[in-house]
Design an enzyme around this catalytic site. Structure first.
Site, PDB file in Angstrom:
ATOM      1  N   ARG A   1     -10.207   1.844  11.212  1.00  0.00           N
ATOM      2  CA  ARG A   1      -9.292   1.495  10.119  1.00  0.00           C
ATOM      3  C   ARG A   1     -10.099   1.317   8.832  1.00  0.00           C
ATOM      4  NH1 ARG A   1      -4.286  -1.242  10.607  1.00  0.00           N
ATOM      5  NH2 ARG A   1      -3.514  -2.147   8.668  1.00  0.00           N
TER       6      ARG A   1
ATOM      7  N   GLU B   1      -6.892  -6.070  -1.045  1.00  0.00           N
ATOM      8  CA  GLU B   1      -7.071  -4.998  -0.061  1.00  0.00           C
ATOM      9  C   GLU B   1      -5.977  -3.960  -0.218  1.00  0.00           C
ATOM     10  OE1 GLU B   1      -5.763  -3.980   4.370  1.00  0.00           O
ATOM     11  OE2 GLU B   1      -4.727  -5.004   2.725  1.00  0.00           O
TER      12      GLU B   1
ATOM     13  N   ARG C   1     -10.155   0.597   4.887  1.00  0.00           N
ATOM     14  CA  ARG C   1      -9.378   0.007   3.805  1.00  0.00           C
ATOM     15  C   ARG C   1     -10.305  -0.250   2.617  1.00  0.00           C
ATOM     16  NH1 ARG C   1      -5.792   1.752   6.231  1.00  0.00           N
ATOM     17  NH2 ARG C   1      -3.866   0.771   6.948  1.00  0.00           N
TER      18      ARG C   1
ATOM     19  N   CYS D   1       0.800  -1.232   0.000  1.00  0.00           N
ATOM     20  CA  CYS D   1       0.000   0.000   0.000  1.00  0.00           C
ATOM     21  C   CYS D   1       0.829   1.277   0.000  1.00  0.00           C
ATOM     22  CB  CYS D   1      -0.918   0.009   1.226  1.00  0.00           C
ATOM     23  SG  CYS D   1      -0.021  -0.027   2.800  1.00  0.00           S
TER      24      CYS D   1
END
Length: 461
Positions: A182, A138, A184, A100
């Protein structure tokens, strides 16, 4: 009746620690685990009945932890994704947390110009060659921000071109049973020849509303905690800050305290709050705080203020008063510019502490691989009728008495939904880094279960 209620509460509590303990739905499918890390995807998929046929990871420390937790044949290691081509077996599902950093601020937003960004191209290639029925990937929220929009569209369109119906959505860990804010983005692809390839919809948030105290060791359990209701003008004055998130009510005291000299708020702790300072010294500090960002004193987002400027703002100001604050390590003098706070960067905190969250809080901010200066208070505070009392009680009962603790590796694992049986890295810092990099297991579990049901995978008897 009382014992039944007690038992139901106990079961719900266990579900928070072991999200899959009371799930009996099992499916018959195979998968490969790309960018496997320490196995977050794998735990979720195996719990649903999946059989892992291979995994790809290049980080040696992550591989050690992965292999200590899962039984793998020697040939199960697929090595570097850049070297994976046609697999010697058919596979139903491909999953992975594609690196990421290229899409995050921490990674300098280089996107496909970053070698790690190009790993998306290998991911697409592996899917095209092996044609799994479905895939889930993800990534950070930054991938779908406007600055990366073209790259994101390229990724989605590439999957569509090779024969997949693709959908994406931002999912928050908090909505799936863990107290972590969080977000994502999850990208789901279903092969176009499957009957239900266009029917997929993402799972709805769970009814479970987790609290920190259920996941963090060594803190007070606050199941009967009640919050005071206060008028917004008491908490914020004339204007409510735009930066507040979904977990911050405008009529309730914050569940956390921020240690910061350059901003203010009803739960902001300044360096002059935690050491002995006079009312006059506090006045000087607040004057600097309120004027340092004004454009008339400079173009920076926080400007040093000269003695001449401060003398205009503070009646009868003496040089020795500023020198005293320098001795107390609250101010420093910059040659030819003026005075500014020693703690002049927001996220650095004060004395190594940036934020302290109370155990009854709904969330902790996103865990990261690089770590942060967030702590958890061991006790909560209630019964306060105004912000001044709340802040004073926190300083006296929690900060001064050191009744707060850092987030341990075990805490971080639980906040990511890892079960207690998981064997983490022996080194505490390594373990925290790996958990910060991991995918939140409960999110993957509920997403995958929804996908398996909607695409009509066979269930195991």
């Amino acid at each position: 009746m009382k014992s039944i209620t007690k038992e139901v509460c106990y079961v719900k509590q266990l579900e928070l620690f072991h999200p899959f303990k009371y799930t009996y739905e099992k499916f018959d499918f195979t998968f490969i685990d790309l960018f496997a890390g320490i196995g977050g995807f794998r735990i979720a998929l195996e719990e649903l009945g999946g059989k892992c046929l291979g995994y790809s990871e290049v980080d040696k420390e992550a591989i050690k932890v992965y292999e200590s937790n899962f039984k793998n044949l020697p040939e199960a290691s697929l090595g570097d994704i850049r070297k994976i081509n046609k697999l010697p077996f058919e596979v139903d599902v491909v999953v992975g947390g594609v690196p990421c950093q290229p899409w995050s601020v921490a990674g300098k937003l280089k996107g496909f110009e970053d070698p790690r960004g190009k790993l998306w191209l290998d991911t697409i290639r592996v899917v095209e060659i092996n044609k799994p029925k479905v895939f889930i990937f993800e990534n950070v929220k930054g991938l779908i921000e406007p600055i990366n929009r073209k790259s994101f569209e390229y990724i989605v369109n590439s999957f569509a071109i090779i024969g997949y119906s693709v959908k994406s959505q931002l999912l928050n860990s908090y909505d799936f049973g863990v107290p972590q804010n969080r977000e994502r983005v999850f990208i789901v692809g279903i092969r176009n020849d499957l009957e239900h390839h266009k029917n997929f919809s993402f799972p709805e948030p769970l009814e479970i509303k987790p609290k920190l105290y259920s996941f963090i060791e060594g803190v007070q359990h606050c199941s009967k905690f009640s919050k005071s209701k206060l008028a917004a003008e008491i908490l914020f004055g004339e204007k409510i800050p735009r930066s507040r998130n979904r977990f911050q009510k405008n009529d309730e005291l914050n569940d956390f305290f921020i240690f910061c000299d350059t901003r203010d708020g009803h739960t902001t702790i300044h360096s002059w709050d935690i050491i002995r300072t006079s009312e006059r010294e506090k006045l000087i500090c607040y004057t600097i705080l309120k004027n340092r960002r004004k454009k008339q004193y400079g173009a920076k987002d926080g400007n040093p203020l000269s003695f001449e400027v401060l003398a205009q703002l503070i009646p009868k100001l003496k040089q020795k008063e500023l020198n005293k604050l320098i001795e107390k390590n609250i101010l420093r003098y910059i040659e030819n510019e003026g005075y500014e706070f020693v703690n002049s960067k927001n996220s650095t905190g004060i004395n190594g502490v940036y934020r302290v969250f109370l155990p009854h809080s709904d969330i902790i901010p996103t865990l990261t691989a690089t770590g942060n200066k967030d702590y958890i208070a061991k006790i909560s505070i209630e019964g306060c009728e105004n912000p001044e009392e709340y802040k004073s009680k926190f300083i006296k009962e929690i900060y001064k008495k050191k009744k707060f603790k850092p987030i341990s590796a075990k805490d971080a694992g639980r906040l990511q939904g890892f079960p207690d049986w998981f064997i983490m890295a022996e080194n505490e810092d390594t373990a925290k880094k790996q958990f910060g990099n991991a995918v939140p297991i409960p999110v993957v579990y509920h997403l995958m279960k929804t996908l398996l049901n909607q695409v009509k995978f066979d269930q195991k008897l």
